[in-house]
Scaffold this motif. Structure first.
Motif, PDB file in Angstrom:
ATOM      1  N   UNK B 587      10.977   8.843 -23.751  1.00  0.00           N
ATOM      2  CA  UNK B 587      12.673   8.889 -23.310  1.00  0.00           C
ATOM      3  C   UNK B 587      11.729   9.853 -22.620  1.00  0.00           C
ATOM      4  N   UNK B 588      12.790   9.434 -20.979  1.00  0.00           N
ATOM      5  CA  UNK B 588      12.267  10.654 -19.620  1.00  0.00           C
ATOM      6  C   UNK B 588      13.589  11.719 -20.611  1.00  0.00           C
ATOM      7  N   UNK B 589      13.654  13.043 -20.021  1.00  0.00           N
ATOM      8  CA  UNK B 589      13.669  14.212 -20.228  1.00  0.00           C
ATOM      9  C   UNK B 589      13.676  14.896 -21.776  1.00  0.00           C
ATOM     10  N   UNK B 590      12.998  13.767 -22.783  1.00  0.00           N
ATOM     11  CA  UNK B 590      12.788  14.490 -23.969  1.00  0.00           C
ATOM     12  C   UNK B 590      11.634  14.216 -24.697  1.00  0.00           C
ATOM     13  N   UNK B 591      10.516  14.103 -24.158  1.00  0.00           N
ATOM     14  CA  UNK B 591       9.646  13.860 -24.079  1.00  0.00           C
ATOM     15  C   UNK B 591       8.163  12.144 -24.928  1.00  0.00           C
ATOM     16  N   UNK B 592       7.106  12.114 -25.437  1.00  0.00           N
ATOM     17  CA  UNK B 592       6.791  11.143 -24.943  1.00  0.00           C
ATOM     18  C   UNK B 592       5.335  11.458 -26.488  1.00  0.00           C
ATOM     19  N   UNK B 593       5.208  10.466 -27.069  1.00  0.00           N
ATOM     20  CA  UNK B 593       4.040  10.240 -28.129  1.00  0.00           C
ATOM     21  C   UNK B 593       3.247   9.479 -27.631  1.00  0.00           C
ATOM     22  N   UNK B 594       1.891  10.177 -27.939  1.00  0.00           N
ATOM     23  CA  UNK B 594       0.770   8.934 -28.087  1.00  0.00           C
ATOM     24  C   UNK B 594       0.194   8.598 -29.160  1.00  0.00           C
ATOM     25  N   UNK B 595       0.428   7.603 -29.982  1.00  0.00           N
ATOM     26  CA  UNK B 595      -0.333   7.256 -30.637  1.00  0.00           C
ATOM     27  C   UNK B 595      -1.883   6.235 -31.189  1.00  0.00           C
ATOM     28  N   UNK B 596      -3.233   6.683 -31.671  1.00  0.00           N
ATOM     29  CA  UNK B 596      -3.605   6.188 -31.389  1.00  0.00           C
ATOM     30  C   UNK B 596      -4.558   5.862 -32.951  1.00  0.00           C
TER      31      UNK B 596
END
Lengths: 134, 614
Positions: B587-596
């Motif tokens: 979410x722009x401005x909130x953060x990112x999650x990458x899941x492997x």
């Protein structure tokens, strides 16, 4: 023989790197003989009777891989500890070095301290192993 | 065809008559229009009437004689003037019936039983009898009896001899009527048969014509579709299309093949075998690869193999069973030049399941090979030409920093630290480029060994902790409850985690946090590593592009965060090489999650499977 320091024949077409390897050889407590290409290695190996050889893989003329193979093919130098230096670090390149009979394959860039340590280990292993087997 | 039917109303078409037949029938009043048919009788009647004016045949009773003449006159006039031809046969029979009556009247007027005109009765009788069915002759016989014998009944003065004569005439007329009827019915029957036969023939002929027309249309269509196929094949000039029979003899050879192979269609079709175009050694090598037991024997492409020349068998490969066969080969032109080609082999569909041959579509791949060679050269050039000076930079930096005899000032040490960091960054970039090229060329493989996922993650976290501290980003690691061991390439996995973690730190503003989570799901057989940041985020529309080389999110370029766009494609290549998947939520401005998510078998059940490898 025992009174002279161990001698390492170093071949690299890049003068800067040759000098860097020379520092590592000195730090390993050995003496370096520097040449600029593969043909010079083959010419010098008989006269200098080095205790180890450090070869750059990609040199103009005869490259490190071929020099390594030729040294292995010659009974006089078949047991010489050989270390290859190369900027090519992918698997196939490393494998080509092993196929040519190299004892060690060091990717560029290398740490000077690290290279010195590996040289010491290489010569020590060869001396112990070679003396026992042959 | 006459404009009116003959005596009989033929139900179907009628046979055309010869001129003589027609004349004979007309003479008996059996042919022509109703009027024409009355003419013989009318003529006979006129002659009879004329005779009765002479003393030879005296008129004994003028009234019936006159009536008969009037009646015949009316009949002839009626047949000439009224459209009686259109009446049904039964109604038309009234005419001969009235004629018989007229003859009877004439006889009454010309001596009754002695009248010589009895014979006139024959013509209407024949007309009545000469048609299908028994009605005509019956009516004729009854009337004749009445007509011939009637005057006798009326004229009581007749003698037995006269009576006998009249009866005799009646019998002869009756027999004639029956005979005529039988003959006519038989003749008509025969004519019907002929007509029926001719109709059958007509039908057959029409059918044949129809079939011929259909065949013509089908042939035309076939020709059109063949022309279309040929024109399509001929229009292909960049690919060589070679069609062969089941044994490999060339039947189709398009302009693309002429160009690629340097021989004309005329030279190629009919005599040449498709293996003639190939470098023989390749065919033999391929055959040996397919049939290891043949190794060592003296082989050439035309050696007999499993029913086919071995070279052809090698060329067909899986196409022999109808499967797809695409392989790189070398064509040899008559001038000795060789062309590297990619050949797709297809079995041609046949009707009864048997091979009708094979199609070979060859594409010249010399340019492709050349460009991939150039790329390889470029990559190794980069690798060598950039690494060599970097080796000097980093090596001499090490010497300078390590120089115990001439120690550096703190300031100098800091400056050289910057140099070293940037040299390492450059080195990492070169490594990434080289790795990306290897991934693309499909030359990247894993050095697998049993690896503890938790340990690899922890290593990444530790190696990047200093950077997080520098950027004022809190770095948290949520440890896995149990030890998870995977059969993986430790270095590559570490590289992937480093990339993801350094991205997370890089894109998180000071004061933010990066959390690395670890979880395992024994049921799904996966272990999942998540990298969650409170960073600038990635616009949703750009997420699919993250895996493209050199792509950079607008939020990254907008904030001038440095990067090359090589990291994520490399991460994904590593994850996929391990059989895993990678997902992004942002979410722009909130953060990112990458899941492997990496495949994993819990050690409790079949833990060995996770680390077993050949």
């Amino acid at each position: 023989m025992t009174d002279r320091p161990l001698r390492v024949l170093v071949a690299d077409d890049e003068a800067d790197l040759r000098a860097l390897v020379e520092v590592a050889v000195r730090r390993a407590g050995m003496e370096a003989v520097l040449v600029a290409d593969g043909d010079a290695v083959l010419a010098a190996v008989a006269a200098e009777r080095p205790d180890a050889v450090v070869l750059d893989v990609s040199m103009p003329g005869t490259g490190g891989i071929e020099v390594c193979a030729r040294l292995r093919a010659d009974p006089a130098t078949a047991d010489l500890p050989i270390m290859l230096l190369s900027a090519a670090v992918h698997e196939a390149a490393v494998q080509a070095g092993a196929d040519a009979g190299a004892d060690a394959y060091v990717g560029k860039p290398f740490g000077v301290r690290d290279l010195a340590e590996r040289l010491r280990v290489l010569v020590a292993t060869r001396a112990a192993g070679g003396g026992g087997d042959d | 065809m006459t404009d009116a039917p003959p005596t009989v109303a033929a139900p179907r078409e009628e046979l055309p008559l010869t001129a003589r037949q027609s004349l004979a029938l007309r003479m008996f009043g059996l042919e022509g229009s109703l009027f024409q048919r009355q003419l013989p009788f009318a003529t006979g009647f006129v002659v009879a009437a004329a005779f009765s004016l002479t003393p030879a045949v005296p008129v004994t009773d003028p009234l019936p004689a006159l009536l008969s003449v009037v009646l015949v006159g009316l009949l002839v006039a009626a047949t000439l003037l009224l459209p009686l031809d259109r009446l049904p046969p039964a109604a038309r029979d009234v005419i001969p019936v009235l004629e018989i009556v007229a003859v009877a009247l004439l006889r009454m007027g010309t001596g009754g039983a002695e009248s010589p005109f009895t014979v006139l009765t024959f013509l209407p009788v024949v007309q009545l009898a000469g048609q299908r069915g028994r009605r005509g002759p019956t009516v004729a016989i009854v009337l004749t009896l009445l007509g011939v014998l009637g005057p006798w009944f009326l004229d009581s003065g007749a003698t037995p001899i006269e009576l006998a004569r009249a009866a005799f005439v009646a019998v002869v007329v009756s027999i004639t009527a029956v005979a005529v009827n039988v003959l006519v019915v038989r003749a008509l029957g025969r004519a019907d048969a002929v007509v029926a036969l001719s109709q059958v023939q007509e039908t057959l002929l029409a059918q044949t014509r129809e079939d011929a027309a259909r065949l013509r249309v089908a042939t035309q269509r076939l020709r059109e579709s063949r022309d279309l196929a040929n024109s399509v094949i001929d229009a292909v000039t960049e690919q060589a299309i070679v069609g062969t029979d089941p044994l490999g003899v060339v039947q189709v050879f398009n302009p693309g093949a002429e160009r690629l192979l340097g021989i004309t269609r005329l030279e190629a079709v009919g005599g040449r075998h498709v293996i003639d175009f190939h470098a023989p050694a390749e065919l033999v090598d391929r055959y040996v690869a397919m049939h290891p037991e043949a190794a060592g024997s003296l082989l050439e492409p035309r050696s007999p193999g499993d029913g086919l020349p071995i070279g052809f068998e090698a060329l067909l490969g899986a196409a022999r069973t109808g499967a797809a066969e695409v392989r790189d080969w070398t064509y040899v032109r008559p001038d000795g030049r060789t062309v590297p080609v990619s050949v797709a082999v297809t079995r041609r569909a046949a009707h009864a399941g048997e091979d009708s041959g094979y199609i070979f579509v060859a594409t010249d791949i010399s340019q492709q090979q050349e460009s991939s060679r150039l790329k390889d050269e470029f990559v190794s050039l980069i690798s060598h030409e950039l690494r060599t000076p970097l080796s000097s930079i980093l090596g001499y930096l090490e010497l300078t920093l390590d120089d115990e005899e001439n120690p550096l000032s703190a300031e100098q040490r800091e400056y050289l630290g910057v140099v070293e960091r940037n040299a390492n960054r450059l080195l990492a970039l070169v490594g990434d480029l080289l790795f990306a090229a290897q991934v693309e060329a499909g030359r990247f493989s894993l050095a697998r060994s049993p690896v503890s996922v938790g340990a690899v993650v922890a290593e990444s976290v530790e190696s990047l902790r200093q950077r997080a501290v520098t950027g004022d980003v809190e770095l948290r690691l949520e440890p896995l409850a149990e030890e998870v061991e995977l059969d993986a390439d430790r270095v590559r996995l570490g590289q992937a985690f480093d990339n993801l973690l350094s991205n997370a730190i890089k894109f998180t503003p000071p004061g933010g946090a990066v959390t690395v989570g670890l979880s395992s799901d024994a049921a799904a057989g996966t272990v999942t590593i998540t990298f969650t940041d409170t960073g600038i985020g990635i616009p949703e529309a750009e997420i699919p592009h993250l895996w493209e080389r050199f792509f950079r999110a607008s939020t990254a370029t907008g904030k001038a965060v440095p990067g090359t766009g090589l990291g994520l494609p490399i991460v994904r290549a590593i994850v996929q090489a391990h059989g895993g998947t990678i997902d992004v939520r942002s979410t722009v401005g909130e953060g990112t999650t990458f899941a492997v998510a990496l495949p994993w078998s819990p050690s409790g059940t079949d833990g060995d499977a996770a680390v077993t490898r050949p």
